[in-house]
Design an enzyme around this catalytic site. Structure first.
Site, PDB file in Angstrom:
ATOM      1  N   ASP A  11       0.867  -1.180   0.000  1.00  0.00           N
ATOM      2  CA  ASP A  11       0.000   0.000   0.000  1.00  0.00           C
ATOM      3  C   ASP A  11       0.905   1.231   0.000  1.00  0.00           C
ATOM      4  OD1 ASP A  11       0.915   0.329   2.586  1.00  0.00           O
ATOM      5  OD2 ASP A  11      -1.074   0.400   3.515  1.00  0.00           O
ATOM      6  N   CYS A  68       3.388  -2.920   3.917  1.00  0.00           N
ATOM      7  CA  CYS A  68       2.503  -1.790   4.253  1.00  0.00           C
ATOM      8  C   CYS A  68       3.271  -0.951   5.278  1.00  0.00           C
ATOM      9  CB  CYS A  68       1.135  -2.264   4.744  1.00  0.00           C
ATOM     10  SG  CYS A  68       1.110  -3.126   6.325  1.00  0.00           S
ATOM     11  N   THR A  70       3.235  -0.954   8.647  1.00  0.00           N
ATOM     12  CA  THR A  70       3.780  -1.783   9.734  1.00  0.00           C
ATOM     13  C   THR A  70       4.101  -3.210   9.297  1.00  0.00           C
ATOM     14  OG1 THR A  70       1.547  -2.478  10.302  1.00  0.00           O
ATOM     15  CG2 THR A  70       2.435  -0.562  11.505  1.00  0.00           C
ATOM     16  N   HIS A 101      10.699 -23.543   8.993  1.00  0.00           N
ATOM     17  CA  HIS A 101       9.764 -24.237   9.895  1.00  0.00           C
ATOM     18  C   HIS A 101       8.288 -24.041   9.535  1.00  0.00           C
ATOM     19  CE1 HIS A 101      12.702 -24.732  13.539  1.00  0.00           C
ATOM     20  NE2 HIS A 101      13.204 -25.202  12.404  1.00  0.00           N
ATOM     21  N   HIS A 136       7.979 -30.639  10.916  1.00  0.00           N
ATOM     22  CA  HIS A 136       7.211 -29.395  10.721  1.00  0.00           C
ATOM     23  C   HIS A 136       6.015 -29.586   9.798  1.00  0.00           C
ATOM     24  CE1 HIS A 136      10.355 -27.401  12.880  1.00  0.00           C
ATOM     25  NE2 HIS A 136      11.252 -27.884  12.035  1.00  0.00           N
TER      26      HIS A 136
HETATM   27  C1  RB5 Z   1      -1.641   3.068   6.359  1.00  0.00           C
HETATM   28  O1  RB5 Z   1      -1.578   4.329   6.927  1.00  0.00           O
HETATM   29  C2  RB5 Z   1      -1.288   2.007   7.388  1.00  0.00           C
HETATM   30  O2  RB5 Z   1      -2.330   1.879   8.306  1.00  0.00           O
HETATM   31  C3  RB5 Z   1      -0.987   0.696   6.713  1.00  0.00           C
HETATM   32  O3  RB5 Z   1       0.040   0.869   5.805  1.00  0.00           O
HETATM   33  C4  RB5 Z   1      -0.536  -0.434   7.619  1.00  0.00           C
HETATM   34  O4  RB5 Z   1       0.462  -0.013   8.462  1.00  0.00           O
HETATM   35  C5  RB5 Z   1      -1.583  -1.183   8.304  1.00  0.00           C
HETATM   36  O5  RB5 Z   1      -1.335  -2.162   9.022  1.00  0.00           O
END
Ligand code: RB5
Length: 149
Positions: A11, A68, A70, A101, A136
């Protein structure tokens, strides 16, 4: 370097890091397809998790790399797709062992969490490591059986 084919998705929060990863894959001669997003405009990570992961489930691509902000949201979305075992990683040990694993077929990272150097090291380990199988395999079978409950 691996001959596995890689499906990429991100994203807006992962857009810059995905571009760094693409530059790295190109340099290493790894075959890949970028399933978007293609700009830093705000968008929804489940859409891109679905595009890249569908290409893995269909067998057209071997592994997905998803980014993304995080790494968490896109891994949650990826893990809802039948046949996907997505791992959100921020360290090289996990990136390697989730192949050994867990037979993970999607590596998820946070563009706001890890730098490009670490991300590319994780990518290298992830795409070049084989599943160990053995003890596994039964655990993976149980994980996959949860999809049908
Ligand atoms: C976008 O702002 C953010 O929420 C997305 O990239 C991600 O971190 C969501 O888990």
């Amino acid at each position: 370097m691996t001959n596995r084919k890689i499906a990429l998705g991100c994203d807006h929060g992962g857009f810059e890091l995905k571009n760094e990863i693409i530059a790295h894959l190109k340099e290493c001669g790894v075959e890949y397809k970028d399933f978007g997003t293609y700009s830093s405009d705000s968008c929804d990570y489940p859409d891109y998790a679905e595009k890249a992961c569908s290409a893995v489930v269909s067998g057209e691509y071997d592994l997905a790399i998803l980014v993304c902000g995080t790494g968490i949201g896109i891994s949650m979305a990826a893990n809802k797709i039948k046949g996907i075992r997505a791992a959100c990683c921020s360290d090289t040990f996990s990136a390697r062992f989730t192949r050994l694993h867990n037979d993970a077929n999607a590596l998820c990272m946070g563009g706001r969490v890890v730098g490009a150097g670490l991300a590319c090291d994780m990518v290298d380990l992830f795409i070049n490591t084989d599943f160990e199988g053995g003890r596994h395999q039964g655990r993976i079978d149980k994980v996959m059986a949860l999809e049908n409950k």
